[in-house]
Design a protein around this motif. Structure first.
Motif, PDB file in Angstrom:
ATOM      1  N   PHE B  55      22.085  54.186 -22.763  1.00 25.16           N
ATOM      2  CA  PHE B  55      23.173  54.878 -22.293  1.00 25.16           C
ATOM      3  C   PHE B  55      23.301  56.247 -23.223  1.00 25.16           C
ATOM      4  N   ASP B  56      22.476  56.609 -23.915  1.00 25.88           N
ATOM      5  CA  ASP B  56      22.698  57.728 -24.960  1.00 25.88           C
ATOM      6  C   ASP B  56      23.814  57.575 -25.766  1.00 25.88           C
ATOM      7  N   GLY B  57      24.076  56.368 -26.055  1.00 26.39           N
ATOM      8  CA  GLY B  57      25.318  55.947 -27.092  1.00 26.39           C
ATOM      9  C   GLY B  57      26.699  56.117 -26.559  1.00 26.39           C
ATOM     10  N   LYS B  58      26.620  56.371 -25.030  1.00 30.19           N
ATOM     11  CA  LYS B  58      27.965  56.640 -24.607  1.00 30.19           C
ATOM     12  C   LYS B  58      28.578  55.372 -24.244  1.00 30.19           C
ATOM     13  N   ALA B  59      27.974  54.371 -24.079  1.00 31.92           N
ATOM     14  CA  ALA B  59      28.508  52.943 -23.551  1.00 31.92           C
ATOM     15  C   ALA B  59      27.714  51.909 -24.098  1.00 31.92           C
ATOM     16  N   GLU B  60      28.339  50.733 -24.620  1.00 31.96           N
ATOM     17  CA  GLU B  60      27.319  49.723 -25.013  1.00 31.96           C
ATOM     18  C   GLU B  60      27.027  48.789 -23.987  1.00 31.96           C
TER      19      GLU B  60
END
Lengths: 381, 311
Positions: B55-60
């Protein structure tokens, strides 16, 4: 109502409905009086036959108003051409180019290596080289709303600490130190950021992360560049540039970052670069591209810049949003190639850049960049 | 269809045939559309359910990402309902029992006009007019009643808070609720009202005894309708709210839980790949939440079916 009247009513209603579904043939009428600003000399390539056709592109919404100006100016000079730019967002724009729906893309970020390697149906060969160069330079101003104060000097560290929530009052000593003689009110600072994902946020955070690495901290580490604001830093969120401006206007003591063309009457920050404080201006913003190195390992047809955000060169304003124009070097359809060449040349030209700047407020690209980009476009076929 | 005492088959008329087929087609079409929407959402959301999604680091993962948004959606809608329900009942009572006939018609038209205003206009009105207007009140509440957990925290300088969103949503659902409840109250059996009055009840007592109990299922169904609209409201919330991805009960701060619909509106244009599937998955969850609430409303109404004004 008589049966005839009912029949006529139904026929009339269905005619209106069906007319609404028809695709409009938008043939721009050629006015005999071209406006002075759009009537720049056309480049020598469009001499033989007048250009005709439709050119579709999509991408970043940051250059949407610029594209409107360019489309209007270009269609005035070339009445047989219809250019459509759909500001879907950079990500969707690149997707559509990959699917072959569009012939050029405006993008807030450069193509990644995987994206270059993907085959593009409109190019021939499909994995052939692409062109990419900056077409749109938009300074991002840091705007604040304080009665009676038009400009404040701030170092990158001060800006970082304001937006991370470290500095909470306007009359903090760190702000006062750089602004002798300005009486700062004892007011809370409300830092406004973008609540939607945005290239403006990405460019702003990229600059601050590089210029102030020791104070741009999230949980003790450099937060770097991002598009979605972290909740730990607080502040207000506004949707889109207009949302941020509305939020800044709505309260006293608010500060935020937004496209400089919307700064209006608000006070702006002169950003600290190499010991001086540089207010934003078109020349200062365009300069950063010229002093920045190119990304290594890219083909010659791609001018991808690694923007030197922590530069100490004098007279450079580093908080800019640089948007790229992307397309194929060799199109499968030669007619489209001609259209792309003509349109890109118009966008790059001094008249085109100035025409867009008059209505959209971007910083026109420098002559040096124009020459390099034009050399690439001349080779498109 | 032959009836028992006819010896020959009834000739089926063309008009009847066309009409019955068209009606069946329309009914089936709705079901198919609903199924198609659910299927589309599910297929588009599938990549986000993969444990290896990036998620490109936007969500775990899906659950941790969507939890604040589910909370924000429900919280904003509940605030809106709390504000709108008494108002709607009051307006409906006034129109049906207190105002004279002509004035109540005019009032009814004006209420319907409120329903016709686009939600974007509500959003713009919210940020440009309502938020600055309410801000001094918020500052007062925060200073004087700040010990109540709802009013604590650093008060927002612009007034773009969850409470403002609740008020805007309440105004948006008010016309629908008031119209529905008014219809229900107008159907109260005259005999019940007359009987109460004959027993010596005052007008308010008559309403309490005859009108409100009769109208209760109608009020509940109107609340569910309003809740459904408030849950899905996108543009007003996206424009007015100052969001952060946290779970917060505070009503007056700049850090507010965003709603699912507004979050999708904000993030969708620039998203791609797995993150886009994640956003669609949150949309799917909103779909289910709305469906569950509607089923709940149907169940509550069906228990008092004989009194329901909606039947």
């Amino acid at each position: 109502m008589s049966k005839l009247a009912k029949l006529i009513a139904v026929a009339g209603a269905s005619a209106l409905v069906l007319a609404g579904c028809a695709t409009n043939e938008a043939a721009p009428t050629a006015t005999s009086t071209a406006t002075e600003s759009a009537g720049g000399s056309t480049s020598t390539e469009e001499t033989v036959a007048p250009l005709e056709g439709t050119l579709d592109g999509s991408g970043a919404s940051s250059m949407a108003s610029g594209q409107e100006a360019w489309v209007a100016g270009f269609q005035l000079l070339n009445p047989g051409v219809t250019v459509n730019y759909n500001p879907t967002g950079s990500g969707t724009g690149r997707d559509q180019f990959e699917q072959g729906l569009t012939f050029f893309t405006g993008s807030d970020s450069a193509l990644k290596d995987e994206e270059i390697a993907t085959p593009h149906p409109n190019c021939s060969p499909a994995d052939g080289p692409m062109f990419e160069f900056p077409i749109w330079i938009s300074p991002i101003a840091i705007i604040f709303n304080l009665d009676g104060i038009d400009s404040l000097n701030m170092t990158p560290d001060t800006v970082a600490q304001i937006f991370t929530g470290e500095i909470t009052k306007w009359n903090d000593s760190r702000i006062a130190a750089d602004n002798p003689g300005v009486s700062l009110p004892n007011l809370n600072i409300t830092a406004v950021h973008r609540s939607d994902e945005s290239g403006t946020t990405a460019n702003f955070t990229d600059t601050i992360a590089k210029a102030a690495p020791n104070t741009w901290l999230l949980n003790g580490e450099n937060a770097g560049k991002f598009e979605a604001w972290p909740a730990e830093w607080g502040g207000e969120g506004g949707q889109g540039t207009s949302g941020v401006i509305a939020a800044i206007a709505a309260g006293q003591g608010t500060i935020g970052y937004a496209d400089a063309s919307r700064a209006g009457d608000f006070g702006t920050v002169a950003f600290g670069v190499g010991g001086e404080f540089v207010p934003y201006s078109a020349e200062a913003a365009a300069k950063i591209v010229d002093i920045s190195p190119l990304v290594e390992g890219r083909p010659d047809s791609m001018l991808t810049y690694n923007l030197d955000r922590d530069t100490t060169e004098s007279g450079v304003y580093p908080i800019v949003l640089v948007s790229y124009l992307q397309g194929c070097m060799d199109y499968a359809d030669d007619a489209k190639a001609e259209l792309v060449k003509a349109y890109a040349s118009y966008m790059l030209s001094a008249e085109g850049q100035q025409y867009a700047s008059d209505s959209a407020g971007n910083a026109p690209i420098s002559d040096a960049l124009r020459q390099k980009a034009q050399a690439i476009i001349d080779q498109v076929k | 269809m032959t009836t028992a005492n006819q010896t020959s088959k009834t000739k089926v008329r063309l008009g009847d045939l066309i009409f019955s087929r068209a009606a069946t087609f329309a009914g089936a079409g709705i079901l198919i559309t609903l199924g198609a929407v659910a299927l589309f959402l599910f297929l588009q959301a599938l990549p986000a359910l993969d444990p290896n999604a990036d998620f490109d680091g936007k969500a775990e993962n899906l659950l941790s990402y969507v939890a604040p948004y589910i909370f924000g959606t429900l919280y904003g809608s509940i605030i809106a309902l709390l504000i709108a329900t008494p108002l709607a009942v009051g307006i409906a009572l006034y129109i049906s029992h207190f105002a004279n006939r002509r004035f109540s018609q005019v009032l009814g038209y004006i209420m319907d006009l409120l329903a016709a205003i686009p939600s974007v206009v509500y959003g713009l009105w919210g940020i440009l007019v309502l938020a600055p207007f309410l801000n001094p009140t918020y500052v007062w509440l925060n200073e004087n009643l700040g010990w109540i957990p709802l009013f604590e925290g650093q008060v927002s300088a612009t007034g773009r808070t969850m409470l403002t969103v609740g008020i805007v949503l309440a105004i948006m659902v008010l016309p629908i609720m008031a119209a529905l409840i008014r219809e229900v109250f107008l159907q109260t059996p005259r005999l019940h009202e007359e009987a109460a009055l004959a027993l010596g009840a005052t007008r308010w007592e008559m309403i309490k005894m005859a009108v409100l109990p009769f109208g209760r299922p109608g009020i509940i169904s109107a609340m569910m309708l309003g809740l459904g609209r408030a849950l899905g409201e996108t543009m007003a919330v996206a424009l007015v709210l100052s969001p952060a991805s946290i779970i917060s009960f505070a009503l007056l701060t700049s850090q507010n839980s965003n709603t699912i619909a507004a979050n999708i509106a904000l993030d969708f244009p620039e998203s791609g790949g797995d993150y886009r599937s994640l956003l669609i998955a949150t949309g799917l969850m909103l779909f289910f939440i709305t469906m569950v609430i509607n089923l709940l409303a149907r169940y509550i109404i069906s228990r008092r079916a004989e009194f329901s004004g909606a039947n």
